[in-house]
Design a protein around this motif. Structure first.
Motif, PDB file in Angstrom:
ATOM      1  N   LYS A  32       3.276  25.138 -11.377  1.00  0.00           N
ATOM      2  CA  LYS A  32       4.068  25.558 -10.211  1.00  0.00           C
ATOM      3  C   LYS A  32       4.004  24.476  -9.135  1.00  0.00           C
ATOM      4  CE  LYS A  32       3.443  30.530 -10.638  1.00  0.00           C
ATOM      5  NZ  LYS A  32       2.815  31.710 -10.025  1.00  0.00           N
ATOM      6  N   GLY A  33       2.828  23.909  -8.947  1.00  0.00           N
ATOM      7  CA  GLY A  33       2.668  22.822  -7.984  1.00  0.00           C
ATOM      8  C   GLY A  33       3.484  21.600  -8.374  1.00  0.00           C
ATOM      9  N   ARG A  34       3.499  21.300  -9.672  1.00  0.00           N
ATOM     10  CA  ARG A  34       4.307  20.176 -10.142  1.00  0.00           C
ATOM     11  C   ARG A  34       5.786  20.434  -9.899  1.00  0.00           C
ATOM     12  NH1 ARG A  34       1.342  20.171 -15.439  1.00  0.00           N
ATOM     13  NH2 ARG A  34      -0.629  19.278 -14.821  1.00  0.00           N
ATOM     14  N   GLU A  35       6.217  21.680 -10.094  1.00  0.00           N
ATOM     15  CA  GLU A  35       7.624  22.030  -9.860  1.00  0.00           C
ATOM     16  C   GLU A  35       8.008  21.716  -8.412  1.00  0.00           C
ATOM     17  OE1 GLU A  35      11.469  23.371  -9.855  1.00  0.00           O
ATOM     18  OE2 GLU A  35      10.220  22.959 -11.601  1.00  0.00           O
ATOM     19  N   MET A  36       7.126  22.036  -7.483  1.00  0.00           N
ATOM     20  CA  MET A  36       7.411  21.748  -6.071  1.00  0.00           C
ATOM     21  C   MET A  36       7.495  20.245  -5.829  1.00  0.00           C
ATOM     22  SD  MET A  36       5.379  24.848  -4.058  1.00  0.00           S
ATOM     23  CE  MET A  36       4.086  23.755  -3.626  1.00  0.00           C
ATOM     24  N   LEU A  37       6.606  19.471  -6.445  1.00  0.00           N
ATOM     25  CA  LEU A  37       6.641  18.016  -6.279  1.00  0.00           C
ATOM     26  C   LEU A  37       7.915  17.414  -6.872  1.00  0.00           C
ATOM     27  CD1 LEU A  37       2.949  17.079  -7.127  1.00  0.00           C
ATOM     28  CD2 LEU A  37       4.051  17.012  -4.877  1.00  0.00           C
ATOM     29  N   ILE A  38       8.307  17.905  -8.026  1.00  0.00           N
ATOM     30  CA  ILE A  38       9.543  17.415  -8.651  1.00  0.00           C
ATOM     31  C   ILE A  38      10.729  17.733  -7.753  1.00  0.00           C
ATOM     32  CG2 ILE A  38      11.105  17.719 -10.612  1.00  0.00           C
ATOM     33  CD1 ILE A  38       8.518  18.267 -12.316  1.00  0.00           C
ATOM     34  N   GLY A  39      10.761  18.936  -7.198  1.00  0.00           N
ATOM     35  CA  GLY A  39      11.844  19.317  -6.285  1.00  0.00           C
ATOM     36  C   GLY A  39      11.902  18.422  -5.056  1.00  0.00           C
ATOM     37  N   ARG A  40      10.732  18.102  -4.505  1.00  0.00           N
ATOM     38  CA  ARG A  40      10.698  17.215  -3.332  1.00  0.00           C
ATOM     39  C   ARG A  40      11.236  15.828  -3.684  1.00  0.00           C
ATOM     40  NH1 ARG A  40       4.787  17.582  -1.024  1.00  0.00           N
ATOM     41  NH2 ARG A  40       5.497  15.692  -0.003  1.00  0.00           N
ATOM     42  N   ARG A  47      19.298  11.701  -1.222  1.00  0.00           N
ATOM     43  CA  ARG A  47      19.697  10.974  -0.015  1.00  0.00           C
ATOM     44  C   ARG A  47      20.060   9.554  -0.430  1.00  0.00           C
ATOM     45  NH1 ARG A  47      14.370  12.015   2.159  1.00  0.00           N
ATOM     46  NH2 ARG A  47      14.228  14.254   2.068  1.00  0.00           N
ATOM     47  N   GLU A  48      21.052   8.996   0.177  1.00  0.00           N
ATOM     48  CA  GLU A  48      21.490   7.654  -0.216  1.00  0.00           C
ATOM     49  C   GLU A  48      20.489   6.608   0.280  1.00  0.00           C
ATOM     50  OE1 GLU A  48      25.390   4.753  -0.061  1.00  0.00           O
ATOM     51  OE2 GLU A  48      25.468   6.724   0.844  1.00  0.00           O
ATOM     52  N   PHE A  49      20.046   5.768  -0.660  1.00  0.00           N
ATOM     53  CA  PHE A  49      19.132   4.692  -0.310  1.00  0.00           C
ATOM     54  C   PHE A  49      19.893   3.424   0.030  1.00  0.00           C
ATOM     55  CE2 PHE A  49      16.413   7.366  -2.996  1.00  0.00           C
ATOM     56  CZ  PHE A  49      15.330   7.506  -2.159  1.00  0.00           C
ATOM     57  N   SER A  50      20.846   3.145  -0.825  1.00  0.00           N
ATOM     58  CA  SER A  50      21.596   1.913  -0.667  1.00  0.00           C
ATOM     59  C   SER A  50      22.970   2.110  -1.303  1.00  0.00           C
ATOM     60  CB  SER A  50      20.850   0.770  -1.365  1.00  0.00           C
ATOM     61  OG  SER A  50      21.602  -0.410  -1.294  1.00  0.00           O
ATOM     62  N   PRO A  51      23.996   1.551  -0.693  1.00  0.00           N
ATOM     63  CA  PRO A  51      25.343   1.763  -1.227  1.00  0.00           C
ATOM     64  C   PRO A  51      25.684   0.896  -2.448  1.00  0.00           C
ATOM     65  CG  PRO A  51      25.440   0.445   0.763  1.00  0.00           C
ATOM     66  CD  PRO A  51      24.005   0.846   0.582  1.00  0.00           C
ATOM     67  N   ASP A  52      24.804  -0.029  -2.844  1.00  0.00           N
ATOM     68  CA  ASP A  52      25.161  -0.909  -3.965  1.00  0.00           C
ATOM     69  C   ASP A  52      25.094  -0.157  -5.300  1.00  0.00           C
ATOM     70  OD1 ASP A  52      22.456  -1.942  -5.476  1.00  0.00           O
ATOM     71  OD2 ASP A  52      22.093  -1.418  -3.363  1.00  0.00           O
ATOM     72  N   ASP A  53      25.903  -0.630  -6.238  1.00  0.00           N
ATOM     73  CA  ASP A  53      26.029   0.039  -7.536  1.00  0.00           C
ATOM     74  C   ASP A  53      24.725   0.052  -8.327  1.00  0.00           C
ATOM     75  OD1 ASP A  53      28.658   0.634  -7.034  1.00  0.00           O
ATOM     76  OD2 ASP A  53      29.448  -1.106  -8.123  1.00  0.00           O
ATOM     77  N   TYR A  54      23.969  -1.025  -8.241  1.00  0.00           N
ATOM     78  CA  TYR A  54      22.705  -1.087  -8.978  1.00  0.00           C
ATOM     79  C   TYR A  54      21.756   0.017  -8.504  1.00  0.00           C
ATOM     80  CZ  TYR A  54      18.335  -2.748 -10.921  1.00  0.00           C
ATOM     81  OH  TYR A  54      17.148  -2.832 -11.599  1.00  0.00           O
ATOM     82  N   SER A  55      21.619   0.190  -7.200  1.00  0.00           N
ATOM     83  CA  SER A  55      20.739   1.223  -6.649  1.00  0.00           C
ATOM     84  C   SER A  55      21.226   2.613  -7.025  1.00  0.00           C
ATOM     85  CB  SER A  55      20.656   1.101  -5.121  1.00  0.00           C
ATOM     86  OG  SER A  55      20.020  -0.102  -4.764  1.00  0.00           O
ATOM     87  N   LEU A  66      13.939  13.056 -13.850  1.00  0.00           N
ATOM     88  CA  LEU A  66      13.219  14.125 -13.163  1.00  0.00           C
ATOM     89  C   LEU A  66      13.733  15.515 -13.560  1.00  0.00           C
ATOM     90  CD1 LEU A  66      12.647  12.657  -9.595  1.00  0.00           C
ATOM     91  CD2 LEU A  66      10.910  13.270 -11.284  1.00  0.00           C
ATOM     92  N   GLU A  67      15.041  15.629 -13.797  1.00  0.00           N
ATOM     93  CA  GLU A  67      15.591  16.907 -14.256  1.00  0.00           C
ATOM     94  C   GLU A  67      15.021  17.252 -15.637  1.00  0.00           C
ATOM     95  OE1 GLU A  67      17.128  19.144 -12.680  1.00  0.00           O
ATOM     96  OE2 GLU A  67      17.987  18.125 -10.950  1.00  0.00           O
ATOM     97  N   SER A  68      14.894  16.245 -16.496  1.00  0.00           N
ATOM     98  CA  SER A  68      14.287  16.468 -17.803  1.00  0.00           C
ATOM     99  C   SER A  68      12.817  16.865 -17.662  1.00  0.00           C
ATOM    100  CB  SER A  68      14.388  15.211 -18.671  1.00  0.00           C
ATOM    101  OG  SER A  68      15.736  14.936 -18.971  1.00  0.00           O
ATOM    102  N   LEU A  69      12.122  16.197 -16.766  1.00  0.00           N
ATOM    103  CA  LEU A  69      10.729  16.532 -16.509  1.00  0.00           C
ATOM    104  C   LEU A  69      10.608  17.961 -15.982  1.00  0.00           C
ATOM    105  CD1 LEU A  69       7.767  15.700 -16.386  1.00  0.00           C
ATOM    106  CD2 LEU A  69       8.218  14.803 -14.081  1.00  0.00           C
ATOM    107  N   ARG A  70      11.516  18.355 -15.118  1.00  0.00           N
ATOM    108  CA  ARG A  70      11.516  19.716 -14.578  1.00  0.00           C
ATOM    109  C   ARG A  70      11.660  20.742 -15.710  1.00  0.00           C
ATOM    110  NH1 ARG A  70      15.614  21.765  -9.936  1.00  0.00           N
ATOM    111  NH2 ARG A  70      14.227  20.528  -8.662  1.00  0.00           N
TER     112      ARG A  70
END
Length: 113
Positions: A32-40, A47-55, A66-70
């Motif tokens: 359950k704790g891991r689920e919360m960390l994955i959600g965070r 949130r957008e980090f950088s507008p470049d295609d590579y990022s 992370l969705e697979s890990l969830r």
């Protein structure tokens, strides 16, 4: 011996069965704790980090991972909880059977007297 699952697995005694059930319950709770960390982490990645295609491509792959890990975490938690419940159910059933056997022997003993 204490039967623990429908597949005939047996624990040597009740204390061992309780300890193993508790370990599975502890694992399910830690997930359950891991689920919360994955959600965070997922919320942060959305949130957008950088507008470049590579990022953007890197973030997309990370989110997919992370969705697979969830999903894996959820499945493992359900398995651990289910196994814990099976052990506890088996212990309850064994105690109920022992109680019923004791009552039967008391009835037989009382009628012989």
């Amino acid at each position: 011996m204490l039967a623990a699952t429908g597949k005939g697995f047996r624990f040597p005694d009740e204390a061992t069965a309780k300890a193993i059930a508790q370990r599975f319950e502890d694992r399910a709770n830690s997930m359950k704790g891991r689920e919360m960390l994955i959600g965070r982490a997922l919320r942060a990645l959305h949130r957008e980090f950088s507008p470049d295609d590579y990022s953007k491509a890197y973030v997309k792959r990370t989110i997919e991972s992370l969705e697979s890990l969830r999903e894996l975490n959820k499945s493992a938690a359900e398995y651990a909880r289910s196994y814990c419940d099976q052990i506890k159910g088996s212990m309850d059933s064994k105690m109920s059977d022992d109680d019923a056997a004791g009552k039967w022997f008391n009835k037989v003993g009382n009628t012989v007297q």
